[in-house]
Design an enzyme around this catalytic site. Sequence first.
Site, PDB file in Angstrom:
ATOM      1  N   ASP A   1       1.089  -1.273   0.481  1.00 47.10           N
ATOM      2  CA  ASP A   1       0.036   0.192   0.201  1.00 47.10           C
ATOM      3  C   ASP A   1       0.910   1.453  -0.011  1.00 47.10           C
ATOM      4  O   ASP A   1       2.200   1.195  -0.349  1.00 47.10           O
ATOM      5  CB  ASP A   1      -0.836   0.437   1.254  1.00 47.10           C
ATOM      6  CG  ASP A   1      -2.405   0.446   0.884  1.00 47.10           C
ATOM      7  OD1 ASP A   1      -2.873   1.118   0.290  1.00 47.10           O
ATOM      8  OD2 ASP A   1      -3.028  -0.178   1.278  1.00 47.10           O
TER       9      ASP A   1
ATOM     10  N   TRP B   1      -2.973   3.735  -5.936  1.00 45.88           N
ATOM     11  CA  TRP B   1      -3.535   4.615  -6.948  1.00 45.88           C
ATOM     12  C   TRP B   1      -4.160   5.112  -7.855  1.00 45.88           C
ATOM     13  O   TRP B   1      -4.452   6.303  -7.721  1.00 45.88           O
ATOM     14  CB  TRP B   1      -4.373   5.152  -4.887  1.00 45.88           C
ATOM     15  CG  TRP B   1      -4.959   4.116  -4.493  1.00 45.88           C
ATOM     16  CD1 TRP B   1      -5.001   3.149  -3.605  1.00 45.88           C
ATOM     17  CD2 TRP B   1      -3.904   4.905  -2.130  1.00 45.88           C
ATOM     18  NE1 TRP B   1      -4.625   2.789  -2.555  1.00 45.88           N
ATOM     19  CE2 TRP B   1      -4.012   3.983  -1.389  1.00 45.88           C
ATOM     20  CE3 TRP B   1      -3.622   6.298  -2.296  1.00 45.88           C
ATOM     21  CZ2 TRP B   1      -3.093   4.191  -0.375  1.00 45.88           C
ATOM     22  CZ3 TRP B   1      -2.432   6.257  -1.205  1.00 45.88           C
ATOM     23  CH2 TRP B   1      -2.958   5.971  -0.027  1.00 45.88           C
ATOM     24  N   GLY B   2      -2.825   4.796  -8.036  1.00 52.79           N
ATOM     25  CA  GLY B   2      -2.332   5.897  -9.321  1.00 52.79           C
ATOM     26  C   GLY B   2      -1.651   7.073  -9.356  1.00 52.79           C
ATOM     27  O   GLY B   2      -1.452   7.535 -10.119  1.00 52.79           O
TER      28      GLY B   2
ATOM     29  N   ASP C   1     -10.226   3.317  -3.940  1.00 56.47           N
ATOM     30  CA  ASP C   1     -10.844   2.186  -3.330  1.00 56.47           C
ATOM     31  C   ASP C   1     -12.559   2.306  -3.814  1.00 56.47           C
ATOM     32  O   ASP C   1     -13.183   2.922  -3.552  1.00 56.47           O
ATOM     33  CB  ASP C   1     -10.886   2.242  -1.579  1.00 56.47           C
ATOM     34  CG  ASP C   1      -9.567   2.105  -1.004  1.00 56.47           C
ATOM     35  OD1 ASP C   1      -8.304   2.103  -2.220  1.00 56.47           O
ATOM     36  OD2 ASP C   1      -8.716   2.644  -0.091  1.00 56.47           O
TER      37      ASP C   1
END
Length: 381
Positions: A127, A162-163, A184
């Site tokens: 993450d 997440w880009g 998300d």
Amino acid sequence: MAIAAKPPLGWNSWNTFSHAIDENLIKEAADAMVESGLKDAGYEYIVIDDCWSLRQRDENGRLAPDPEKFPGGMKALADYIHSKGLKFGMYSCVGTRTCADYPGSFGHEFIDAETFAEWGVDYLKYDYCNKPKHVDGPTLYRRMAMALRTCGRDILFAACNWGHDNTLDWIRACGAQTYRSGSDITDSWQSIKDIAVSQMPLEHYAAPYCFNDLDMLVVGMYGKSHNSTIAVNGGCTTEEYKTHFSLWAMMNSPLMIGCDIRNMTDETKAILMNRDILAINQEAECRTPYFSKEWDDVPETVIRMFKPLQNGDYALGFFNMYDDTCSGSAQFVDMGLPETGYGLQLFDLWEQKDLGVFTDIYRVTLPAHGCQMLRAKIVKL
Ligand code: GLA
């Protein structure tokens, strides 16, 4: 061994269970994956997401599982999962702390990769929370990729940033096998639509050994989650879950189930184990779909995708992203078919029905948020 020639298939604890995870749940999920038929359908990874560790590292600087949640430790859990013929996934983070405030891997990448390898981990979700400002993200993904690639075990590296920071420019070069390039998911139609539509223009980056992960599936959740930000107003309809699954399958996304697989309805099982749709996702070549340009003279139409399959067939997907019934058409010339002499024999993958041979054009009318998935054979007329 090269990992992830095809999008990984599995289950992840986060969407439904969030922090409420323990050893028994993970074992039951592994049991359910086998007993429900998911394993036979191709699903193999059982992944523990955030919230599995103690709040601090142990005296040797190693990550340690919370003994209340995982009294038997991770090695025994991995052995259990492997004994079922499944693979074991875990979670850590680029930063000093994970997104839910457990220790992250920053500054401990190599020792953590070593620990995961000792435990028998096969997949690591990584993450992007709490990244120190003085180091750039790509460097930290490269570092963990290197740690995993040299730890002595095949561990799939599932990046999750997440880009942010132009992920697509560096993610394949860093060595990750999958990457998140959107936000998300929540158990709502709006979220499914936002992710799918935002990722369509980015799909040409995704390919074998480095797939765009559109995020874990919400199929079958029907609003049930320990995490109130994921559960939204009762979740989605079965029709919406079908469209969600079809979009993810067509776009070569990893398919990581997020519902409680110990308690699936028949509808949920029928979606997750539709072999024909899974085959489109697990295609030998995993080609990026072609997103058909606008032919009809109408501003709003269903989205159409065509994907060449390895045996000469084509997968066709029609998706109504609007809140009303909507029509659209596929012009076969747009797929490459000559204007005369050839047609398409169409088979409906959800209805399991042969639709016959069509020439020039195929027209669909779909209910709000509905889809149609077809397999097409080229025929000489
Ligand atoms: C981030 C990720 C999610 C999940 C949570 C856990 O938000 O994108 O998929 O892993 O962290 O805290």
